[in-house]
Design a protein around this motif. Structure first.
Motif, mmCIF file in Angstrom:
data_model
loop_
_atom_site.group_PDB
_atom_site.id
_atom_site.type_symbol
_atom_site.label_atom_id
_atom_site.label_comp_id
_atom_site.label_asym_id
_atom_site.label_seq_id
_atom_site.Cartn_x
_atom_site.Cartn_y
_atom_site.Cartn_z
ATOM 1 N N GLY A 129 0.787 -1.261 0.044
ATOM 2 C CA GLY A 129 -0.120 -0.143 0.076
ATOM 3 C C GLY A 129 0.813 1.424 0.000
ATOM 4 N N LEU A 130 0.157 2.212 0.082
ATOM 5 C CA LEU A 130 0.994 3.745 0.100
ATOM 6 C C LEU A 130 1.647 3.708 1.429
ATOM 7 N N ASN A 131 1.175 2.931 2.498
ATOM 8 C CA ASN A 131 2.292 2.824 3.651
ATOM 9 C C ASN A 131 2.903 1.553 3.631
ATOM 10 N N PHE A 164 -1.463 8.758 5.010
ATOM 11 C CA PHE A 164 -1.500 10.006 5.115
ATOM 12 C C PHE A 164 -0.043 10.823 5.440
ATOM 13 N N HIS A 165 0.698 10.574 6.328
ATOM 14 C CA HIS A 165 2.192 10.910 6.433
ATOM 15 C C HIS A 165 2.916 10.522 5.402
ATOM 16 N N GLU A 166 2.908 9.245 5.239
ATOM 17 C CA GLU A 166 3.714 8.393 3.893
ATOM 18 C C GLU A 166 3.225 9.267 2.821
ATOM 19 N N ALA A 167 2.000 9.706 2.420
ATOM 20 C CA ALA A 167 1.761 10.185 1.157
ATOM 21 C C ALA A 167 2.372 11.928 1.196
ATOM 22 N N LEU A 168 2.485 12.454 2.140
ATOM 23 C CA LEU A 168 3.021 13.661 2.442
ATOM 24 C C LEU A 168 4.579 13.658 1.975
ATOM 25 N N ILE A 169 5.275 12.498 2.617
ATOM 26 C CA ILE A 169 6.492 12.687 2.237
ATOM 27 C C ILE A 169 6.802 12.352 0.474
ATOM 28 N N PHE A 170 6.080 11.525 0.140
ATOM 29 C CA PHE A 170 5.862 11.492 -1.048
ATOM 30 C C PHE A 170 5.711 12.743 -2.054
ATOM 31 N N LEU A 171 4.582 13.425 -1.651
ATOM 32 C CA LEU A 171 4.461 14.688 -2.225
ATOM 33 C C LEU A 171 5.395 15.859 -2.128
#
Length: 280
Positions: free
Chosen positions: A126-128, A169-176
């Motif tokens: 997953g995203l995480n 969500f935190h993982e997504a922010l690192i990506f973005l």
């Protein structure tokens, strides 16, 4: 005894070698090559990291969560070892789905002591942690075929919608932060929808806080929060320091050693955050 001295003494007394080497690099100006040396003991022949580097499972096999932990330690220390990181990325590619997604863990952890939350859900790609791993590779400055493949998958997933769980969500922010346009309005409007997001500094429950999302003042995500919000969470972080100088954790690791190891991790993290925000 002041906050820093008490925290330093806890790390020296109770934390692992790798956290002590990280502490020395961050606070004492020690050569961050020592951090790389400490991490070598956790890297397997297949290139991945294991051996309980993330202490909630005592499994020697390589796992995505341990690779993420290794990347975080490298980034925090300022250390760079491209060969070490490329070997880990090769391992990620070897266990990824055809689209590039990876999981936090694998069923092999069931052969070893583990925290109760380390279960079937951690076996699902997953995203995480995929998004966070891609973002961290960008920050480490290491290009790799898996980074490109997984990055395309993450971008497509995020185009469909943001995660509703705070860790993902935190993982997504690192990506973005490293790969996409930062849409602060979209992110800000999404925060109240998150499970495990702890917006209120007075809330004692486990969760992701604004200081996890904006751990330094120069984070692009600092603008999501008011100065009053951040100050309240910084005050809470200071208040949460325990009598022994370390910070407590709000979940149950698989044993006493793992508990102290995780307390060492969060104590170094708390001191780093307080230093970044000029609270030490």
């Amino acid at each position: 005894m002041d906050i820093f001295t008490a925290g330093r003494d806890f790390v020296r007394r109770e934390a692992r070698l790798v956290e002590n080497r990280l502490f020395s690099a961050v606070f004492d100006g020690a050569d961050p090559a020592g951090v790389v040396d400490a991490l070598r003991g956790y890297q397997n022949a297949d290139g991945g990291f294991g051996h309980g580097l993330e202490p909630d499972k005592r499994c020697p096999d390589s796992l995505g969560l341990d690779v993420e932990t290794a990347f975080d330690i490298l980034l925090a220390s300022g250390a760079r070892d491209e060969t070490m990181v490329r070997r880990a990325a090769d391992w990620l590619a070897s266990v990824a789905t055809t689209e590039g997604a990876v999981a936090l863990a694998a069923p092999v952890i069931e052969n070893y002591p583990r925290a109760s939350h380390m279960s079937e859900w951690t076996y699902e790609p997953g995203l995480n942690p995929t998004a966070g791993l891609v973002g961290r590779l960008h920050e480490l400055g290491v290009d790799h075929p898996w980074r490109s493949l997984a990055g395309s998958w993450c971008a497509a997933e995020l185009d469909r919608g943001l995660p509703t769980e705070a860790h993902s969500f935190h993982e997504a922010l690192i990506f973005l932060e490293h790969t996409g346009d930062v849409d602060l309005d979209r992110i800000r409007e999404w925060l109240p929808k998150l499970s495990f997001y702890r917006a209120d500094a007075d809330d004692p429950s486990y969760g992701v806080t604004p200081l996890h999302l904006a751990s330094t003042p120069d984070s692009p995500w600092r603008a999501l929060f008011s100065e009053a919000q951040l100050d309240a969470h910084l005050d809470r972080l200071i208040a949460d320091q325990q009598d022994d100088g370390g910070w407590a954790i709000t979940w149950e690791p698989p044993g006493q050693a793992a508990t102290l190891e995780y307390r060492g991790i969060v104590t170094v993290g708390a001191l780093r955050t307080l230093k970044a925000y000029n609270r030490l």
